[in-house]
Scaffold this motif. Structure first.
Motif, PDB file in Angstrom:
ATOM      1  N   LYS A  18      60.634  39.706  42.573  1.00  0.00           N
ATOM      2  CA  LYS A  18      59.928  39.222  43.750  1.00  0.00           C
ATOM      3  C   LYS A  18      58.599  38.638  43.311  1.00  0.00           C
ATOM      4  N   ARG A  19      58.275  37.481  43.833  1.00  0.00           N
ATOM      5  CA  ARG A  19      56.998  36.852  43.525  1.00  0.00           C
ATOM      6  C   ARG A  19      56.008  37.190  44.630  1.00  0.00           C
ATOM      7  N   PRO A  20      54.759  37.452  44.276  1.00  0.00           N
ATOM      8  CA  PRO A  20      53.771  37.759  45.316  1.00  0.00           C
ATOM      9  C   PRO A  20      53.574  36.567  46.241  1.00  0.00           C
ATOM     10  N   ARG A  21      53.335  36.868  47.505  1.00  0.00           N
ATOM     11  CA  ARG A  21      53.120  35.802  48.480  1.00  0.00           C
ATOM     12  C   ARG A  21      51.793  36.027  49.179  1.00  0.00           C
ATOM     13  N   GLY A  22      51.287  34.989  49.800  1.00  0.00           N
ATOM     14  CA  GLY A  22      50.088  35.100  50.605  1.00  0.00           C
ATOM     15  C   GLY A  22      48.871  35.527  49.805  1.00  0.00           C
ATOM     16  N   PHE A  23      48.167  36.506  50.331  1.00  0.00           N
ATOM     17  CA  PHE A  23      46.917  36.974  49.720  1.00  0.00           C
ATOM     18  C   PHE A  23      47.142  37.476  48.294  1.00  0.00           C
ATOM     19  N   ALA A  24      48.258  38.147  48.066  1.00  0.00           N
ATOM     20  CA  ALA A  24      48.543  38.723  46.753  1.00  0.00           C
ATOM     21  C   ALA A  24      48.757  37.652  45.689  1.00  0.00           C
ATOM     22  N   ALA A  25      49.153  36.454  46.092  1.00  0.00           N
ATOM     23  CA  ALA A  25      49.418  35.389  45.129  1.00  0.00           C
ATOM     24  C   ALA A  25      48.141  34.672  44.700  1.00  0.00           C
ATOM     25  N   ALA A  29      39.144  35.834  42.634  1.00  0.00           N
ATOM     26  CA  ALA A  29      37.927  35.190  43.134  1.00  0.00           C
ATOM     27  C   ALA A  29      38.163  34.595  44.520  1.00  0.00           C
ATOM     28  N   THR A  30      39.314  33.997  44.736  1.00  0.00           N
ATOM     29  CA  THR A  30      39.634  33.420  46.043  1.00  0.00           C
ATOM     30  C   THR A  30      39.800  34.527  47.083  1.00  0.00           C
ATOM     31  N   GLN A  31      40.449  35.622  46.705  1.00  0.00           N
ATOM     32  CA  GLN A  31      40.595  36.761  47.615  1.00  0.00           C
ATOM     33  C   GLN A  31      39.226  37.281  48.040  1.00  0.00           C
ATOM     34  N   ARG A  32      38.326  37.440  47.077  1.00  0.00           N
ATOM     35  CA  ARG A  32      36.977  37.944  47.352  1.00  0.00           C
ATOM     36  C   ARG A  32      36.230  37.015  48.304  1.00  0.00           C
ATOM     37  N   ARG A  33      36.345  35.693  48.058  1.00  0.00           N
ATOM     38  CA  ARG A  33      35.644  34.715  48.894  1.00  0.00           C
ATOM     39  C   ARG A  33      36.134  34.781  50.337  1.00  0.00           C
ATOM     40  N   ILE A  34      37.454  34.833  50.526  1.00  0.00           N
ATOM     41  CA  ILE A  34      38.017  34.876  51.871  1.00  0.00           C
ATOM     42  C   ILE A  34      37.647  36.182  52.574  1.00  0.00           C
ATOM     43  N   ALA A  35      37.715  37.298  51.851  1.00  0.00           N
ATOM     44  CA  ALA A  35      37.376  38.595  52.436  1.00  0.00           C
ATOM     45  C   ALA A  35      35.912  38.647  52.841  1.00  0.00           C
ATOM     46  N   SER A  36      35.030  38.067  52.031  1.00  0.00           N
ATOM     47  CA  SER A  36      33.609  38.100  52.378  1.00  0.00           C
ATOM     48  C   SER A  36      33.327  37.219  53.582  1.00  0.00           C
TER      49      SER A  36
END
Length: 78
Positions: A18-25, A29-36
């Motif tokens: 299974k390949r990660p999808r969405g936020f996990a993919a 740095a991008t996850q951190r930016r969106i969460a902030s």
């Protein structure tokens, strides 16, 4: 012949990964930016909350009290 059984993989075949999808993919740095951005929006709208040191202390005490006295799982009323 059952088509469902034809789609299953044998134990000798390699499983499909299974390949990660969405936020996990996304890269971290991008996850951190969106969460902030979400955190900033929450505080700007007035829904964000910051604990005072006293509130944090009280929450810690509550958590400690809730976890004390519990035995292993499954031993409660069955």
């Amino acid at each position: 012949m059952n088509t469902k059984s034809a789609n299953r993989t044998n134990s000798t075949e390699t499983p499909v990964l299974k390949r990660p999808r969405g936020f996990a993919a996304m890269d971290p740095a991008t996850q951190r930016r969106i969460a902030s951005e979400g955190g900033r929006a929450s505080h700007q709208s007035g829904r964000g909350h910051r604990f005072t040191s006293e509130e944090a202390r009280a929450a810690g005490r509550k958590g400690g009290q809730a976890s004390r006295g519990r035995g292993t799982q499954g031993t409660a009323a069955e």
